[in-house]
Design a protein around this motif. Structure first.
Motif, mmCIF file in Angstrom:
data_model
loop_
_atom_site.group_PDB
_atom_site.id
_atom_site.type_symbol
_atom_site.label_atom_id
_atom_site.label_comp_id
_atom_site.label_asym_id
_atom_site.label_seq_id
_atom_site.Cartn_x
_atom_site.Cartn_y
_atom_site.Cartn_z
ATOM 1 N N ILE A 386 0.875 -1.180 0.000
ATOM 2 C CA ILE A 386 0.000 0.000 0.000
ATOM 3 C C ILE A 386 0.906 1.221 0.000
ATOM 4 N N ARG A 387 0.916 1.964 -1.101
ATOM 5 C CA ARG A 387 1.910 3.012 -1.289
ATOM 6 C C ARG A 387 1.453 4.382 -0.792
ATOM 7 N N TYR A 388 0.132 4.645 -0.870
ATOM 8 C CA TYR A 388 -0.283 6.048 -0.745
ATOM 9 C C TYR A 388 -1.760 6.086 -0.416
ATOM 10 N N MET A 389 -2.201 7.104 0.339
ATOM 11 C CA MET A 389 -3.624 7.254 0.659
ATOM 12 C C MET A 389 -3.993 8.723 0.657
ATOM 13 N N THR A 390 -5.204 9.020 0.209
ATOM 14 C CA THR A 390 -5.714 10.391 0.232
ATOM 15 C C THR A 390 -7.203 10.357 0.530
ATOM 16 N N GLN A 391 -7.738 11.480 1.030
ATOM 17 C CA GLN A 391 -9.175 11.565 1.299
ATOM 18 C C GLN A 391 -9.867 12.158 0.086
ATOM 19 N N ALA A 392 -10.789 11.393 -0.489
ATOM 20 C CA ALA A 392 -11.498 11.852 -1.687
ATOM 21 C C ALA A 392 -12.581 12.860 -1.334
ATOM 22 N N LYS A 393 -13.300 12.625 -0.237
ATOM 23 C CA LYS A 393 -14.361 13.546 0.158
ATOM 24 C C LYS A 393 -14.725 13.285 1.612
ATOM 25 N N SER A 394 -15.515 14.179 2.177
ATOM 26 C CA SER A 394 -16.074 13.969 3.508
ATOM 27 C C SER A 394 -17.579 13.753 3.367
ATOM 28 N N ARG A 395 -18.275 13.563 4.495
ATOM 29 C CA ARG A 395 -19.727 13.470 4.537
ATOM 30 C C ARG A 395 -20.290 12.356 3.656
ATOM 31 N N PRO A 396 -19.977 11.083 3.892
ATOM 32 C CA PRO A 396 -19.110 10.517 4.926
ATOM 33 C C PRO A 396 -17.653 10.530 4.494
ATOM 34 N N PRO A 397 -16.705 10.390 5.463
ATOM 35 C CA PRO A 397 -15.291 10.367 5.108
ATOM 36 C C PRO A 397 -14.990 9.209 4.158
ATOM 37 N N THR A 398 -14.445 9.535 2.995
ATOM 38 C CA THR A 398 -14.156 8.534 1.965
ATOM 39 C C THR A 398 -12.676 8.640 1.604
ATOM 40 N N PHE A 399 -11.970 7.517 1.678
ATOM 41 C CA PHE A 399 -10.528 7.498 1.455
ATOM 42 C C PHE A 399 -10.202 6.566 0.293
ATOM 43 N N ILE A 400 -9.136 6.926 -0.444
ATOM 44 C CA ILE A 400 -8.656 6.093 -1.544
ATOM 45 C C ILE A 400 -7.230 5.667 -1.221
ATOM 46 N N ALA A 401 -7.003 4.351 -1.238
ATOM 47 C CA ALA A 401 -5.659 3.806 -1.009
ATOM 48 C C ALA A 401 -5.159 3.205 -2.319
ATOM 49 N N PHE A 402 -3.948 3.585 -2.701
ATOM 50 C CA PHE A 402 -3.331 3.064 -3.925
ATOM 51 C C PHE A 402 -2.400 1.923 -3.531
ATOM 52 N N CYS A 403 -2.656 0.740 -4.072
ATOM 53 C CA CYS A 403 -1.857 -0.425 -3.706
ATOM 54 C C CYS A 403 -1.546 -1.260 -4.941
ATOM 55 N N SER A 404 -0.658 -2.218 -4.760
ATOM 56 C CA SER A 404 -0.172 -2.990 -5.910
ATOM 57 C C SER A 404 -1.209 -3.971 -6.437
ATOM 58 N N ARG A 405 -1.991 -4.585 -5.557
ATOM 59 C CA ARG A 405 -2.977 -5.593 -5.987
ATOM 60 C C ARG A 405 -4.278 -5.386 -5.208
ATOM 61 N N PRO A 406 -5.076 -4.397 -5.582
ATOM 62 C CA PRO A 406 -6.285 -4.093 -4.801
ATOM 63 C C PRO A 406 -7.276 -5.252 -4.718
ATOM 64 N N ASP A 407 -7.378 -6.055 -5.771
ATOM 65 C CA ASP A 407 -8.349 -7.159 -5.759
ATOM 66 C C ASP A 407 -7.984 -8.236 -4.749
ATOM 67 N N ALA A 408 -6.700 -8.332 -4.420
ATOM 68 C CA ALA A 408 -6.242 -9.421 -3.547
ATOM 69 C C ALA A 408 -6.229 -9.043 -2.076
ATOM 70 N N LEU A 409 -6.412 -7.768 -1.737
ATOM 71 C CA LEU A 409 -6.340 -7.359 -0.331
ATOM 72 C C LEU A 409 -7.546 -7.917 0.423
ATOM 73 N N PRO A 410 -7.348 -8.698 1.481
ATOM 74 C CA PRO A 410 -8.481 -9.317 2.196
ATOM 75 C C PRO A 410 -9.360 -8.269 2.876
ATOM 76 N N ASP A 411 -10.638 -8.614 3.037
ATOM 77 C CA ASP A 411 -11.576 -7.721 3.718
ATOM 78 C C ASP A 411 -11.156 -7.481 5.161
ATOM 79 N N ALA A 412 -10.567 -8.493 5.793
ATOM 80 C CA ALA A 412 -10.155 -8.338 7.190
ATOM 81 C C ALA A 412 -9.114 -7.216 7.329
#
Length: 444
Positions: A386-412
């Motif tokens: 997971i290389r980087y994270m930013t907040q896309a918007k508030s109300r509700p707080p929404t964050f975007i994380a940039f990672c190498s394999r997003p499909d493989a990251l477990p829900d846990a």
């Protein structure tokens, strides 16, 4: 100007209300007595703008009955109004109930515009002539369903407004605080309308022991401290399998719309029977919609062991609603008013947390610590970065994380990041959305 629509049941008052407001706000059905509480909205008729009030139909009733309480609500609306739109059914003709209500309206001494509704087509003028017998002036042949007679209604309203016109008050200082929209949700008969009445300090909503009294979503303006609120009382939500009547389906749809357009939701639970399956369904619905969320434990005066019960309630809330961990639980009594101020303070805090903005620098410093404390797992022998994270918007707080394999990251692991975010940046009870994106390959 405030204009109240008056008339007996099933003459088309709510259809007229929707026509003048320009939206399908009031529930319309052939069943008499659908409207129970008075509903207000801004209406426009050509160049005229005014506040329009829909009221319950007058049916005559014995003291203490539901119909009598509906009549009292209609009475309050007429006391506050400047002008009345008195609606009769041109097809049915003038009835004794019309005459009884017309006598009451005449005694009040305010301008009245008489509307003979359901007078479509060429025969409309002939059908409306009988309304002259009410002694409220010239009737307007009108069709709320098809929009006929709008110009005649506009001219009649201009004359009525001229009778009661008063100088405009001096403009007050501009208040930049936009009202916070709060929907009051819950199962039927948990005390939502009683709670709203106690919050605003008046009997604005129809209440009683009967389940399902509220049908329309009714909006009320209210101020607490220096914050302004737009409170929306809604119909109780039952399990979908039990909602079979078209009228209840319309009420349920109205409630869901009110929740979706609100910023915060007060979910009212019965403290004597908390966390029923339907309660959890409503809480999950609000959390998935991403609204600021507060639980009001109503009927607290009936709980025999308050200290023990509130600890158990807060533990159960965090366990049963993990998507909004740390949700605030406020014990209240809608009858006595206990806990009302604390409830509104908690709603204000929840909305402030719901509007949180976190700088990218702080987010990525937290992300570095979080991944060091608990590294992303290796899936199929390859560790996810997971290389980087930013907040896309508030109300509700929404964050975007940039990672190498997003499909493989477990829900846990996503839940770990969300809970760590909530703890680090003090957002208890706030639904947080985390989106995963694959970063661009700089060597591609």
């Amino acid at each position: 100007m405030k204009v109240a629509i008056a008339g007996r049941a099933n003459v088309g008052k709510s259809t007229l209300f929707n026509r003048l407001v320009g939206k399908r706000l009031a529930i319309v059905d052939d069943t008499p007595g659908v409207t129970r509480d008075r509903r207000e909205a801004e209406a426009r008729l050509q160049d005229l703008t005014f506040t329009l009030v829909d009221t319950a139909g007058f049916e005559g009733a014995d003291p203490g009955t539901l119909e009598d309480r509906m009549w009292q609500q209609m009475n309050r609306a007429m006391d506050e109004a400047d002008v009345y739109l008195f609606v009769v059914d041109a097809r049915a003709g003038v009835t004794p109930l019309d005459e009884q209500l017309a006598n009451d309206v005449r005694r009040r001494g305010k301008p009245v515009v008489l509307i003979a509704n359901k007078a479509e087509g060429r025969a409309g003028d002939m059908m409306s002539l009988e309304a002259y017998s009410l002694g409220l002036g010239d009737p307007i042949a009108f069709s709320a369903e098809h929009g006929e007679g709008m110009s005649d209604l506009r001219h009649a309203l201009v004359d009525a407004f001229a009778e009661v016109a008063t100088p405009l008050p001096e403009a007050e200082e501009d208040d930049h605080d936009r009202p916070i929209s709060v929907a009051i949700l819950g199962r039927p008969n948990v005390g939502k309308s009683t709670l709203l009445n106690k919050i605003i300090g008046e009997d604005r909503m129809l209440t009683g022991p009967e389940a399902g009294l509220t049908r329309d979503s009714i909006t009320v303006e209210f101020s607490h401290g220096d914050r302004h609120f737009r409170l929306v009382d809604t119909a109780g939500l039952r399990r979908r399998a039990r909602v079979v009547e078209a009228l209840e389906r319309a009420s349920t749809g109205d409630t869901i719309r009110a929740m979706k357009y609100a910023e915060a939701a007060i979910v009212v639970l019965d403290a004597t029977m908390p966390f029923e399956k339907q309660d959890l369904t409503i809480l999950d619905l609000v959390a998935r919609e991403g609204r600021a969320l507060v639980i009001a434990f109503n009927k607290w005066d009936l709980v025999p062991t308050p200290d023990e019960s509130i600890r158990a309630a807060r533990e159960a809330a965090s366990r049963l609603i993990p998507q909004a961990a740390g949700i605030r639980v406020v014990p209240v009594s809608a009858l006595s008013g206990r806990g009302i101020d604390r409830l509104m303070d908690t709603v204000t805090e929840a909305v402030d947390r719901w509007s949180t903005r976190i700088s990218t620098g702080r987010l990525n410093r937290w992300l570095e610590m979080a991944t060091q404390r608990h590294a992303p797992p290796a899936v199929s022998g390859r560790r996810i970065k997971i290389r980087y994270m930013t907040q896309a918007k508030s109300r509700p707080p929404t964050f975007i994380a940039f990672c190498s394999r997003p499909d493989a990251l477990p829900d846990a692991y996503k839940r770990y990041l969300i809970n760590s975010l909530r703890e680090q940046f003090e957002m208890p009870g706030v639904p947080i959305r985390l989106l995963l994106r694959k970063g661009d390959n700089p060597y591609a």
